[in-house]
Design a protein around this motif. Sequence first.
Motif, PDB file in Angstrom:
ATOM      1  N   UNK A  50     -38.636 100.167 113.596  1.00  0.00           N
ATOM      2  CA  UNK A  50     -39.301 101.135 115.445  1.00  0.00           C
ATOM      3  C   UNK A  50     -39.384  99.545 115.935  1.00  0.00           C
ATOM      4  N   UNK A  51     -39.046  99.332 117.353  1.00  0.00           N
ATOM      5  CA  UNK A  51     -39.326  98.461 117.588  1.00  0.00           C
ATOM      6  C   UNK A  51     -38.156  97.519 118.254  1.00  0.00           C
ATOM      7  N   UNK A  52     -37.982  96.703 118.885  1.00  0.00           N
ATOM      8  CA  UNK A  52     -36.807  95.885 119.171  1.00  0.00           C
ATOM      9  C   UNK A  52     -37.458  94.527 118.697  1.00  0.00           C
ATOM     10  N   UNK A  53     -36.929  94.016 118.024  1.00  0.00           N
ATOM     11  CA  UNK A  53     -37.405  92.616 117.273  1.00  0.00           C
ATOM     12  C   UNK A  53     -37.649  91.291 118.226  1.00  0.00           C
ATOM     13  N   UNK A  54     -36.418  91.115 119.456  1.00  0.00           N
ATOM     14  CA  UNK A  54     -36.649  90.205 120.142  1.00  0.00           C
ATOM     15  C   UNK A  54     -37.697  90.451 121.111  1.00  0.00           C
ATOM     16  N   UNK A  55     -37.990  91.442 121.318  1.00  0.00           N
ATOM     17  CA  UNK A  55     -39.189  91.595 122.719  1.00  0.00           C
ATOM     18  C   UNK A  55     -40.126  91.450 121.809  1.00  0.00           C
ATOM     19  N   UNK A  56     -41.003  91.607 121.155  1.00  0.00           N
ATOM     20  CA  UNK A  56     -42.150  91.476 120.132  1.00  0.00           C
ATOM     21  C   UNK A  56     -42.005  89.898 119.665  1.00  0.00           C
ATOM     22  N   UNK A  57     -40.680  89.443 119.513  1.00  0.00           N
ATOM     23  CA  UNK A  57     -40.848  87.457 119.780  1.00  0.00           C
ATOM     24  C   UNK A  57     -41.064  86.919 120.726  1.00  0.00           C
ATOM     25  N   UNK A  58     -40.664  87.725 121.883  1.00  0.00           N
ATOM     26  CA  UNK A  58     -40.802  86.643 123.103  1.00  0.00           C
ATOM     27  C   UNK A  58     -42.286  86.847 123.432  1.00  0.00           C
ATOM     28  N   UNK A  59     -42.802  88.165 122.952  1.00  0.00           N
ATOM     29  CA  UNK A  59     -44.182  88.799 123.463  1.00  0.00           C
ATOM     30  C   UNK A  59     -45.105  87.880 122.507  1.00  0.00           C
ATOM     31  N   UNK A  60     -44.666  87.459 121.125  1.00  0.00           N
ATOM     32  CA  UNK A  60     -45.504  86.496 121.112  1.00  0.00           C
ATOM     33  C   UNK A  60     -45.569  85.337 121.395  1.00  0.00           C
ATOM     34  N   UNK A  61     -44.970  84.601 121.865  1.00  0.00           N
ATOM     35  CA  UNK A  61     -44.063  83.728 122.227  1.00  0.00           C
ATOM     36  C   UNK A  61     -44.841  83.286 123.402  1.00  0.00           C
ATOM     37  N   UNK A  62     -45.081  84.303 124.416  1.00  0.00           N
ATOM     38  CA  UNK A  62     -45.629  84.634 125.916  1.00  0.00           C
ATOM     39  C   UNK A  62     -47.160  84.039 125.052  1.00  0.00           C
ATOM     40  N   UNK A  63     -47.574  84.971 124.202  1.00  0.00           N
ATOM     41  CA  UNK A  63     -49.627  85.106 124.171  1.00  0.00           C
ATOM     42  C   UNK A  63     -49.890  84.690 123.182  1.00  0.00           C
ATOM     43  N   UNK A  64     -48.976  84.027 122.465  1.00  0.00           N
ATOM     44  CA  UNK A  64     -49.128  82.382 121.958  1.00  0.00           C
ATOM     45  C   UNK A  64     -49.748  81.636 122.819  1.00  0.00           C
ATOM     46  N   UNK A  65     -49.191  81.161 123.867  1.00  0.00           N
ATOM     47  CA  UNK A  65     -48.498  79.939 124.759  1.00  0.00           C
ATOM     48  C   UNK A  65     -49.938  80.022 125.804  1.00  0.00           C
ATOM     49  N   UNK A  66     -49.958  81.273 126.497  1.00  0.00           N
ATOM     50  CA  UNK A  66     -51.496  81.953 126.927  1.00  0.00           C
ATOM     51  C   UNK A  66     -52.767  81.364 126.852  1.00  0.00           C
ATOM     52  N   UNK A  67     -52.848  81.734 125.504  1.00  0.00           N
ATOM     53  CA  UNK A  67     -53.662  81.475 123.998  1.00  0.00           C
ATOM     54  C   UNK A  67     -53.854  80.025 124.070  1.00  0.00           C
ATOM     55  N   UNK A  68     -52.790  79.741 123.700  1.00  0.00           N
ATOM     56  CA  UNK A  68     -53.120  78.156 123.901  1.00  0.00           C
ATOM     57  C   UNK A  68     -53.715  76.884 125.155  1.00  0.00           C
ATOM     58  N   UNK A  69     -53.130  77.475 126.368  1.00  0.00           N
ATOM     59  CA  UNK A  69     -53.398  77.457 127.118  1.00  0.00           C
ATOM     60  C   UNK A  69     -54.556  77.509 127.615  1.00  0.00           C
ATOM     61  N   UNK A  70     -55.121  78.469 127.432  1.00  0.00           N
ATOM     62  CA  UNK A  70     -56.320  78.971 127.344  1.00  0.00           C
ATOM     63  C   UNK A  70     -57.377  78.045 127.257  1.00  0.00           C
ATOM     64  N   UNK A  71     -56.676  77.785 125.759  1.00  0.00           N
ATOM     65  CA  UNK A  71     -58.614  77.035 124.730  1.00  0.00           C
ATOM     66  C   UNK A  71     -57.959  75.541 125.146  1.00  0.00           C
ATOM     67  N   UNK A  72     -57.307  74.817 125.515  1.00  0.00           N
ATOM     68  CA  UNK A  72     -56.584  73.716 126.073  1.00  0.00           C
ATOM     69  C   UNK A  72     -57.557  73.773 126.908  1.00  0.00           C
ATOM     70  N   UNK A  73     -57.339  74.517 128.364  1.00  0.00           N
ATOM     71  CA  UNK A  73     -58.647  74.880 129.410  1.00  0.00           C
ATOM     72  C   UNK A  73     -60.094  74.656 129.081  1.00  0.00           C
ATOM     73  N   UNK A  74     -60.088  75.067 128.191  1.00  0.00           N
ATOM     74  CA  UNK A  74     -61.923  75.673 127.428  1.00  0.00           C
ATOM     75  C   UNK A  74     -61.843  74.326 126.834  1.00  0.00           C
ATOM     76  N   UNK A  75     -61.503  73.529 125.764  1.00  0.00           N
ATOM     77  CA  UNK A  75     -61.731  72.631 125.781  1.00  0.00           C
ATOM     78  C   UNK A  75     -62.140  71.079 126.468  1.00  0.00           C
ATOM     79  N   UNK A  76     -61.191  71.338 127.494  1.00  0.00           N
ATOM     80  CA  UNK A  76     -61.259  70.353 129.103  1.00  0.00           C
ATOM     81  C   UNK A  76     -62.920  70.760 130.112  1.00  0.00           C
TER      82      UNK A  76
END
Length: 124
Positions: A50-76
């Motif tokens: 079930x589901x689309x692997x491409x859409x899930x992959x793009x979502x994981x990239x977007x969510x992972x990038x946002x999480x990394x940016x939030x962490x770096x901003x918090x560290x700063x």
Amino acid sequence: MSVSGMMMVAAEGGIIGDGRTGANLALGVGLLGLAVGRLALARAGGRISTGNARAGGMSAIAVGTVGTILAVLHMGTAGGGPGTGNGLVGAVLAIPLGVGAAFLGRLALTRSRRDDRPTDRMTT
């Protein structure tokens, strides 16, 4: 409020809360990205139909990038060092979670692209 302003408020812990709120938010987003990336990778491998692997992959990239940016901003913006209650250790742990989510998303995209190729095509 602009997007960068909202990211800064989220990284600082928002209006209410202690210094750990921003780090907990980054950790939660990173874990969510890992879960989405793992599901997308399972879809790309054919283990889940079930589901689309491409859409899930793009979502994981977007969510992972946002999480990394939030962490770096918090560290700063975190004052003090580890063990002071400002969530610095949580932000440090959230960075590999976000990067891992983006990596899993990219891997799912690569595998889904490989499966989309025609099988009757000759390779030279």
